[in-house]
Structures are given as C-alpha cells and as structure tokens.
Motif scaffolding. Structure first.
Motif, short mmCIF file in Angstrom:
data_model
loop_
_atom_site.label_atom_id
_atom_site.label_comp_id
_atom_site.label_asym_id
_atom_site.label_seq_id
_atom_site.Cartn_x
_atom_site.Cartn_y
_atom_site.Cartn_z
N THR A 47 52.72 35.73 57.19
CA THR A 47 51.55 35.69 56.17
C THR A 47 52.43 35.84 54.79
N MET A 94 53.88 36.13 63.84
CA MET A 94 52.66 35.60 63.02
C MET A 94 53.73 35.86 60.95
N TYR A 109 48.11 31.59 68.76
CA TYR A 109 47.56 32.32 67.66
C TYR A 109 45.68 32.16 67.30
N ILE A 142 43.88 27.83 61.80
CA ILE A 142 44.96 28.69 63.18
C ILE A 142 45.81 28.70 62.87
N GLU A 182 47.99 41.10 65.27
CA GLU A 182 48.47 40.13 64.30
C GLU A 182 47.69 41.35 63.42
N TRP A 225 47.79 25.72 62.74
CA TRP A 225 49.31 25.90 61.46
C TRP A 225 49.70 26.83 62.09
N GLN A 226 49.87 28.08 63.07
CA GLN A 226 50.12 28.61 63.38
C GLN A 226 50.55 28.33 65.41
#
Length: 330
Positions: free
Chosen positions: A3, A1, A64, A56, A222, A59-60
């Motif tokens: 970030t 992931m 996730y 989340i 994560e 988006w991921q």
C-alpha cells in the motif's frame, strides 16, 4: 499487501467525505430517524463495504479479498453488540430522540480516529514482536469468557473513567439546548449534556476496540484492511442503530455467539504465534475462520428465533419482566 501513502490518503479522504455527507446533508436538521430512512442508509453503507471488498478481491486477489470479508463480518457482528451499550447510554442520559443521530455520528467520528491510533500501534507491535499474537489471543479469550459470564449484565456508562474525569473538570448544564455543545449563563460557560454523551459514546467504543481490533488482526494482519474494515463497520453503525433499535432484544443469544467467536479467534492467534516459532504447527486458515464465524452467527439468529417462538407458545416473555409487569401479574 503493498500500500502506498497515496492510497491511504485517498481512502481516508473517502471516509471523511462519507462522514461529511452524513453530517451536513442528513443531520443538518435534527429529526427522529424512521425505519425506512435507516433501512436505505444501512443498505448504502453495507453496499459500499461490499463494493470495496470486491475491489480488494479484484486488485489483490482472493487471499486478501477473503481476509477482508471475514474481518468485516467479525467487525459487523461485534458492532451489533456495541448497539446494546449505545442504547443504554442514550437512555440513561435521557437524550431526546431527535438528537440521537447527531450524537452517534460525532461519537463514531471520534471512535474512527481513536481506533486508527490503536491499529497503528497494534500493527507496529505485530511487526516487531511475534509474541503480540499471543497477547492479542489472551485478550480475546479472556474477553470472550467474561462476555459469556456476564452476558446478562447491563454496563453503566457512568462508570466510564474518562466520563467521570470530564464531569469533574468541566461545568455542565442540566438541560439539553438543541444541538449546542456549549452555552453561557450568568457570565459562565457551561458544556451541555450533549457534549458529555458524545464523549461517552466515543470513549466507550474505545473500550470495545480493545477486543474488536485484536479480533480483526486475528483474521488479517494487513493494517490497511484492518483500518478499512473498522471504518466501514463504524460508518454503518449509526444507521444500524435505528434499524435494529426495536429488534436487539430479540437476539437473545448474541452475546453468547460473540463470546464463542472471540475465543475462537483468540485460539487462532495462539496457533499463529506457535506457527511462527515452528512451521510444523498448523494455523487456522482464513477460509476456515470465515466458515466458523458465519456458522456461529447463523446459529445465533436461528436459536434466538426458536427461543422467541417457544416463549410465545408457552406464554413466557423473551426479556425479563419490568417492575410494572410484575405488579400487573400479581
């Protein structure tokens, strides 16, 4: 992931903003929180956590997103156990009811900062040494077994080493002085018991972090998800305290259920470590973890409800009788 620094800064700013709204708008005038206020506040924080999880997920992706919700479920369930200790602390220090939410809010703020440091250390250790999985697993299994063995024992917050050190180093007044943390009497500066209670809440939560953070890392590795899950669970803890204050003694099998969850995640971390050494060794998936955790929590609530109903039918008490009750019975 992936970030970025900007994402971390925006997230931290959002968490600080939520705490600021709580502190200035809700606790500006100390008052005893009623059930309705606690209910809406709890709904708000759970809603924020769920909305962030949906973000989340979109988006991921589902992996996730599922890890986030599984980790949030673990943290939220473990935070309920924290409430037992918070009640004991507030009771033993004789904190006035109208100051409870101020104490919890500052204690939660301190806990978020301390947990953030722990998470950074844990993430670095996992990145450098895969054996950290085994260490975290051992911590969780040991904690789960100890929780199961001592599930009926009440901890004494005065045994907290940091609280004892603070008591020895600073002068404390005997009585509370509203929301004041320090007062001056006869030319001497004293800290009020309110400061000590806030410190006790924050440092006691740090002890809980020793098992809750490894438990979260057992669901997702994560750091961003681990931090946000911990933050959202803690932010909703104050409202949850007032919502469940009169119901916590009804969750008879909560400690047993949490011990099972901790041991399960501990074993999951052991398998993760051995999987890192040998890919032929299977590891427990996030979906399987989510199912197991959910089933255990459902079983806790159902078994507790059945036990309470059975006690009412037989005329027994769900909680141990007090000395006054024993005298009345005799």
């Amino acid at each position: 992931m992936e970030t970025s620094l900007a994402l971390w800064l925006v997230t931290i700013a959002g968490i600080v903003a939520l705490m600021a709204v709580d502190f200035f708008a809700i606790t500006r005038t100390p008052h005893e929180v009623k059930f309705k206020e606690a209910m809406w506040s709890s709904i708000f924080y759970v809603g924020v956590a769920i909305a962030f999880g949906v973000f989340i997920y979109l988006w991921q992706g589902s992996q996730y997103g599922t890890e986030y919700f599984a980790a949030y479920l673990v943290e939220k369930s473990l935070s309920v156990d924290n409430l037992f200790v918070f009640i004991i602390i507030l009771t033993q220090f004789s904190v006035p009811f109208n100051l409870h939410q101020r104490v919890l809010l500052v204690g939660v703020a301190l806990a978020i900062v301390l947990r953030g440091i722990f998470i950074a250390i844990g993430a670095s250790a996992l990145a450098l040494f895969s054996f950290t999985f085994a260490i975290f697993g051992a911590i969780l299994v040991w904690t789960g077994v100890q929780l199961m063995r001592h599930r009926n024992d009440e901890p004494d917050p005065r045994d907290n080493l940091l609280v004892r050190i603070v008591r020895k180093r600073y002068r404390f007044s005997e009585a509370y002085r509203g929301t004041s943390l320090f007062i001056t009497e006869n030319g001497l500066r004293y800290a009020t018991p309110l400061l000590l209670v806030m410190f006790a809440i924050g440092t006691t939560d740090l002890i809980f972090a020793l098992d809750s953070i490894p438990a979260t890392f057992g669901v997702t590795q994560e750091p961003y998800l681990v931090f946000t899950v911990n933050a959202f669970a803690l932010l909703g803890l104050r409202a949850l305290y007032f919502l469940l204050r009169g119901l916590l003694d009804k969750l008879i099998y909560l400690s047993l259920g949490l011990s099972i969850i901790l041991v399960f995640i501990g074993l999951k971390l052991f398998l993760t470590y051995f999987h890192e050494l040998n890919n032929s060794i299977p590891k427990i998936s996030t979906n399987a973890s989510l199912v197991v955790i959910t089933l255990v929590l459902v079983a806790v609530f159902m078994a507790s409800a059945v036990k309470i109903r059975s006690n009412r039918t037989t005329g027994d008490n769900a909680s141990p009788a007090t000395d006054d009750e024993v005298d009345e019975e005799s």
